[in-house]
Design an enzyme around this catalytic site. Structure first.
Site, PDB file in Angstrom:
ATOM      1  CE  LYS A  53       6.844  -1.438   0.026  1.00 30.84           C
ATOM      2  NZ  LYS A  53       5.789  -0.592  -0.550  1.00 30.84           N
ATOM      3  CD  GLN A  97       2.817   1.046   1.022  1.00 32.62           C
ATOM      4  OE1 GLN A  97       4.023   0.925   0.797  1.00 32.62           O
ATOM      5  NE2 GLN A  97       1.932   0.164   0.588  1.00 32.62           N
ATOM      6  CG  ASP A 120       6.011   1.720  -6.167  1.00 35.83           C
ATOM      7  OD1 ASP A 120       6.612   0.638  -6.031  1.00 35.83           O
ATOM      8  OD2 ASP A 120       5.400   2.286  -5.248  1.00 35.83           O
TER       9      ASP A 120
END
Ligand code: NAD
Length: 285
Positions: A53, A97, A120
């Site tokens: 990422k 994460q 997200d």
């Protein structure tokens, strides 16, 4: 006949090119889009994902704000980090994460992320908006699946779709999105009876269970579209949740693993970050 490949790597490269153009336009207005990634502990898979990422951010001109905490960091320390990034004007998108170490309550952490920076789409407010059919931020893997289907001009309305896996990060949001796009959705999980029968009656199959090649090729209906989200390590190889070679003989379109949904997820994370930055720049946030 052998199915056509839905080449996620190639589509992701095209999507990244579009994102790069949008970054350029923002830079001309003096806005540097920024993505903060918070990584706790030393889960090897998480390290690989986060490194990817951050690398893609750099490639596209997105500022990467990195926050790495040790595995024994307290929940309070993590919440403070999230709050600090919520306030940081350089940060337009913020992700933590998953999975988190066991002593940390994931729900508390996801609720602490500013919903306006929730790249997200996992904050309860954004999950609720998706459930209402008014998505504000669609989770990246779900967006990646949708974009692959759009680019391949696969119609969704009216299709019988089966999704195997009901996780909050993949299965459920994908089911909600396909439902809002007028598919008839069956959402399967470990207690589902007759998975082979349900799969064989579906025109669109999304496998997101994390079980190597558990969906057998001979369950796939002739001409079905198969999206394999699974990433499973078998010895030195990565394989999906679908038995690829035999499914390919029956499907019309199928994603490979690797090189299918994985690269699309990262591309959509970049796109979501830029969308958030544009909303702030345009005063829409
Ligand atoms: P998870 O473990 O949180 O959820 C798995 C789901 O599958 C559960 O709902 C479970 O009920 C269901 N399931 C498991 N075994 C089953 C069975 N035998 N029959 C029916 N249902 C079954 O997993 P997740 O986080 O949703 O990830 C799923 C897979 O997708 C994993 O392999 C993961 O690595 C991969 N993944 C890939 C991407 C990507 O970008 N390609 C992104 C996220 C996750």
């Amino acid at each position: 006949m052998s199915a056509q490949l839905l080449d996620g790597k190639a589509v992701a490269a095209q999507e990244n090119e579009r994102t790069r153009e949008r970054v350029r336009a923002l830079l001309e207005r003096g806005v540097v889009p920024g993505l903060a990634t918070v990584l706790v502990g030393d889960n090897p898979a998480s390290h690989v994902y986060v490194a990817n990422k951050r690398k893609t951010c750099k490639k596209l001109g997105i500022a990467s704000v990195d926050a790495d905490l040790p595995a024994d960091a307290s929940e309070e320390t993590l919440l403070e980090t999230v709050r600090r990034l919520n306030e940081d004007p350089r940060v337009h998108g913020l992700l933590v994460q998953m999975p988190l170490p066991k002593h940390i309550d994931e729900h508390r952490v996801l609720e602490a992320v500013d919903p306006q920076k929730d790249v997200d789409g996992f904050h309860p407010r954004n999950v609720g908006l998706l459930a209402l059919g008014r998505p504000w931020m669609i989770p990246c893997t779900t967006m990646g699946i949708l974009r692959l289907l759009e680019r391949a001009e696969v119609g969704i309305a009216g299709k019988n779709a089966v999704i195997i896996g009901r996780s909050n990060i993949v299965g459920k949001p994908t089911a909600l999105l396909l439902l809002s796009l007028h598919a008839t959705v069956t959402l399967c999980h470990t207690r589902t009876r007759d998975l082979p029968g349900l799969v064989s009656r579906s025109e669109l199959v999304v496998a997101a269970m994390g079980k190597a090649e558990a969906i057998r090729g001979d369950w796939i209906a002739p001409g079905a579209v198969v999206i394999d989200v699974g990433i499973n390590r078998v010895g030195e190889k990565l394989v999906g949740d679908v038995e690829f070679a035999s499914a390919r003989e029956r499907a019309s379109l199928i994603t490979p693993v690797p090189g299918g949904v994985g690269p699309m997820t990262i591309a959509m994370l970049m796109e979501n970050t830029v969308t958030l930055a544009e909303r702030v720049a345009g005063g829409l946030s």
